[in-house]
Design a protein around this motif. Structure first.
Motif, PDB file in Angstrom:
ATOM      1  N   TYR A  52       7.477   8.318   9.485  1.00 45.41           N
ATOM      2  CA  TYR A  52       7.763   8.009  10.887  1.00 45.41           C
ATOM      3  C   TYR A  52       9.250   7.701  11.082  1.00 45.41           C
ATOM      4  O   TYR A  52       9.877   8.167  12.041  1.00 45.41           O
ATOM      5  N   VAL A  53       9.800   6.890  10.172  1.00 45.66           N
ATOM      6  CA  VAL A  53      11.215   6.519  10.274  1.00 45.66           C
ATOM      7  C   VAL A  53      12.097   7.763  10.229  1.00 45.66           C
ATOM      8  O   VAL A  53      13.054   7.899  11.008  1.00 45.66           O
ATOM      9  N   ARG A  54      11.788   8.685   9.334  1.00 45.54           N
ATOM     10  CA  ARG A  54      12.602   9.900   9.198  1.00 45.54           C
ATOM     11  C   ARG A  54      12.525  10.783  10.438  1.00 45.54           C
ATOM     12  O   ARG A  54      13.429  11.579  10.699  1.00 45.54           O
ATOM     13  N   ASP A  55      11.456  10.643  11.209  1.00 43.78           N
ATOM     14  CA  ASP A  55      11.293  11.456  12.413  1.00 43.78           C
ATOM     15  C   ASP A  55      11.951  10.835  13.648  1.00 43.78           C
ATOM     16  O   ASP A  55      11.937  11.437  14.718  1.00 43.78           O
ATOM     17  N   GLU A  70       0.839  -1.198   0.000  1.00 48.34           N
ATOM     18  CA  GLU A  70       0.000   0.000   0.000  1.00 48.34           C
ATOM     19  C   GLU A  70       0.879   1.255   0.000  1.00 48.34           C
ATOM     20  O   GLU A  70       1.611   1.496   0.964  1.00 48.34           O
ATOM     21  N   PRO A  71       0.798   2.064  -1.053  1.00 52.52           N
ATOM     22  CA  PRO A  71       1.640   3.271  -1.135  1.00 52.52           C
ATOM     23  C   PRO A  71       1.462   4.213   0.051  1.00 52.52           C
ATOM     24  O   PRO A  71       2.447   4.745   0.571  1.00 52.52           O
ATOM     25  N   LEU A  72       0.222   4.421   0.502  1.00 56.07           N
ATOM     26  CA  LEU A  72      -0.005   5.322   1.629  1.00 56.07           C
ATOM     27  C   LEU A  72       0.629   4.789   2.907  1.00 56.07           C
ATOM     28  O   LEU A  72       1.182   5.556   3.702  1.00 56.07           O
ATOM     29  N   ALA A  73       0.558   3.479   3.102  1.00 56.36           N
ATOM     30  CA  ALA A  73       1.174   2.874   4.284  1.00 56.36           C
ATOM     31  C   ALA A  73       2.690   3.020   4.227  1.00 56.36           C
ATOM     32  O   ALA A  73       3.334   3.338   5.235  1.00 56.36           O
ATOM     33  N   ARG A  74       3.267   2.770   3.045  1.00 62.19           N
ATOM     34  CA  ARG A  74       4.733   2.926   2.895  1.00 62.19           C
ATOM     35  C   ARG A  74       5.152   4.360   3.192  1.00 62.19           C
ATOM     36  O   ARG A  74       6.115   4.607   3.924  1.00 62.19           O
ATOM     37  N   ASP A  75       4.419   5.308   2.617  1.00 64.37           N
ATOM     38  CA  ASP A  75       4.778   6.724   2.818  1.00 64.37           C
ATOM     39  C   ASP A  75       4.628   7.128   4.280  1.00 64.37           C
ATOM     40  O   ASP A  75       5.459   7.877   4.820  1.00 64.37           O
ATOM     41  N   GLY A  76       3.569   6.640   4.924  1.00 66.10           N
ATOM     42  CA  GLY A  76       3.367   6.986   6.326  1.00 66.10           C
ATOM     43  C   GLY A  76       4.471   6.450   7.218  1.00 66.10           C
ATOM     44  O   GLY A  76       5.008   7.174   8.070  1.00 66.10           O
ATOM     45  N   MET A  77       4.839   5.181   7.009  1.00 72.52           N
ATOM     46  CA  MET A  77       5.923   4.604   7.816  1.00 72.52           C
ATOM     47  C   MET A  77       7.261   5.248   7.500  1.00 72.52           C
ATOM     48  O   MET A  77       8.091   5.455   8.398  1.00 72.52           O
ATOM     49  N   ALA A  78       7.478   5.579   6.232  1.00 73.53           N
ATOM     50  CA  ALA A  78       8.728   6.246   5.865  1.00 73.53           C
ATOM     51  C   ALA A  78       8.847   7.588   6.579  1.00 73.53           C
ATOM     52  O   ALA A  78       9.932   7.960   7.058  1.00 73.53           O
ATOM     53  N   ARG A  99       2.697   4.672  18.929  1.00 72.80           N
ATOM     54  CA  ARG A  99       2.842   3.206  18.931  1.00 72.80           C
ATOM     55  C   ARG A  99       4.033   2.791  18.087  1.00 72.80           C
ATOM     56  O   ARG A  99       4.775   1.860  18.451  1.00 72.80           O
ATOM     57  N   PHE A 100       4.251   3.459  16.973  1.00 71.97           N
ATOM     58  CA  PHE A 100       5.387   3.162  16.103  1.00 71.97           C
ATOM     59  C   PHE A 100       6.692   3.445  16.843  1.00 71.97           C
ATOM     60  O   PHE A 100       7.639   2.652  16.790  1.00 71.97           O
ATOM     61  N   PHE A 101       6.748   4.578  17.541  1.00 64.89           N
ATOM     62  CA  PHE A 101       7.959   4.950  18.283  1.00 64.89           C
ATOM     63  C   PHE A 101       8.238   3.951  19.396  1.00 64.89           C
ATOM     64  O   PHE A 101       9.390   3.580  19.639  1.00 64.89           O
ATOM     65  N   GLN A 102       7.190   3.499  20.082  1.00 63.83           N
ATOM     66  CA  GLN A 102       7.363   2.487  21.134  1.00 63.83           C
ATOM     67  C   GLN A 102       7.982   1.217  20.562  1.00 63.83           C
ATOM     68  O   GLN A 102       8.905   0.621  21.154  1.00 63.83           O
ATOM     69  N   SER A 103       7.501   0.796  19.408  1.00 63.86           N
ATOM     70  CA  SER A 103       8.016  -0.409  18.771  1.00 63.86           C
ATOM     71  C   SER A 103       9.450  -0.216  18.301  1.00 63.86           C
ATOM     72  O   SER A 103      10.296  -1.102  18.454  1.00 63.86           O
ATOM     73  N   ALA A 104       9.738   0.954  17.734  1.00 62.63           N
ATOM     74  CA  ALA A 104      11.096   1.250  17.271  1.00 62.63           C
ATOM     75  C   ALA A 104      12.078   1.274  18.437  1.00 62.63           C
ATOM     76  O   ALA A 104      13.222   0.815  18.319  1.00 62.63           O
TER      77      ALA A 104
END
Length: 245
Positions: free
Chosen positions: A20-23, A10-18, A105-110
């Motif tokens: 998050y990663v950059r932040d 899913e392009p939107l999911a990829r862009d959203g996670m990307a 939640r993403f940051f907690q997992s990272a």
């Protein structure tokens, strides 16, 4: 810095996670792929420490792809399907995120991945001697402390998803680690033996084998059918005193 790859169709999911990663300061984006097939074409020199992996994708399911990897990096599943959680954790994924994923939640997992990554790096460089090494102890991170554990004190190790419990004569230590990694890289295979998908025992601490159980003091450790022959050969037959001879 942890090198990440995102695998999601899913392009939107990829862009959203990307985004998050950059932040997140300790993550760097190494690759974004719309399928597991595309990820498999990355050049061998491309280092990936952590994969954010979708499940329902064309051509090959994310978990099925994970099963094909001999030495997978850390994996965090990101999916809209909660029913695969048990299978994911049986494959030792580090975390299981349900879409839509918030940044918190993403940051907690990272952060969980960062702590585990640092533990592996520390063990590889100084704290744990590889199998066959000369060090007689290692360190494990338990909560906020690093505990010193002597190999000779270890009774058995129990795997629980992406955590292990090290049972010793002095007590037990719970730490974030994979049982397979411990077995292949840190434990001497002459002194420790896998007896079950969730258990490794110290050969010298075995007092008896009763049916499908190993007895070590007050502990009874199951021996699975797939490991029983190897256990009997290495532990019993090589040391059996047969008075009939």
């Amino acid at each position: 810095m942890i090198n990440c790859a995102i695998i999601d169709d899913e392009p939107l999911a990829r862009d959203g996670m990307a985004g998050y990663v950059r932040d997140i300061s300790f993550l760097t984006l190494a690759a974004t792929c719309e399928s597991a097939v595309e990820y498999s074409t990355l050049p061998p020199q491309q280092t990936v420490d952590l994969i954010f992996l979708d499940i329902q994708m064309p051509k090959i399911n994310g978990l099925n792809f994970l099963k094909t990897m001999q030495h997978p990096p850390m994996v965090i599943v990101v999916t809209a399907y909660p029913e695969y959680a048990l299978e994911g954790f049986q494959l030792n994924v580090l975390d299981y995120l349900l879409k839509p994923v918030t940044f918190d939640r993403f940051f907690q997992s990272a952060t969980k991945a960062r702590d585990y990554y640092h533990l592996l790096k520390k063990n590889h460089t100084s704290d744990v001697s590889p199998a066959g090494g000369t060090a007689d102890y290692f360190f494990v991170k338990c909560g906020t402390k690093y505990e010193k554990v002597y190999f000779d004190d270890v009774l058995y190790v129990e795997g629980m998803q992406n955590y292990i419990t090290i049972h010793t004569r002095r007590g037990k230590y719970i730490t974030m680690h994979y049982l397979k990694t411990l077995e292949e890289n840190y434990l001497n295979n002459q002194l420790f033996i896998r007896v079950h998908k969730s258990y490794i025992v110290s050969v010298n601490k075995i007092e008896s084998i009763q049916g499908n159980e190993i007895v070590i003091g007050t502990h009874r450790i199951p021996v699975s059918r797939s490991y029983r022959e190897q256990v009997m050969q290495q532990v019993v037959m090589n040391k059996l005193w047969d008075k009939s001879k």
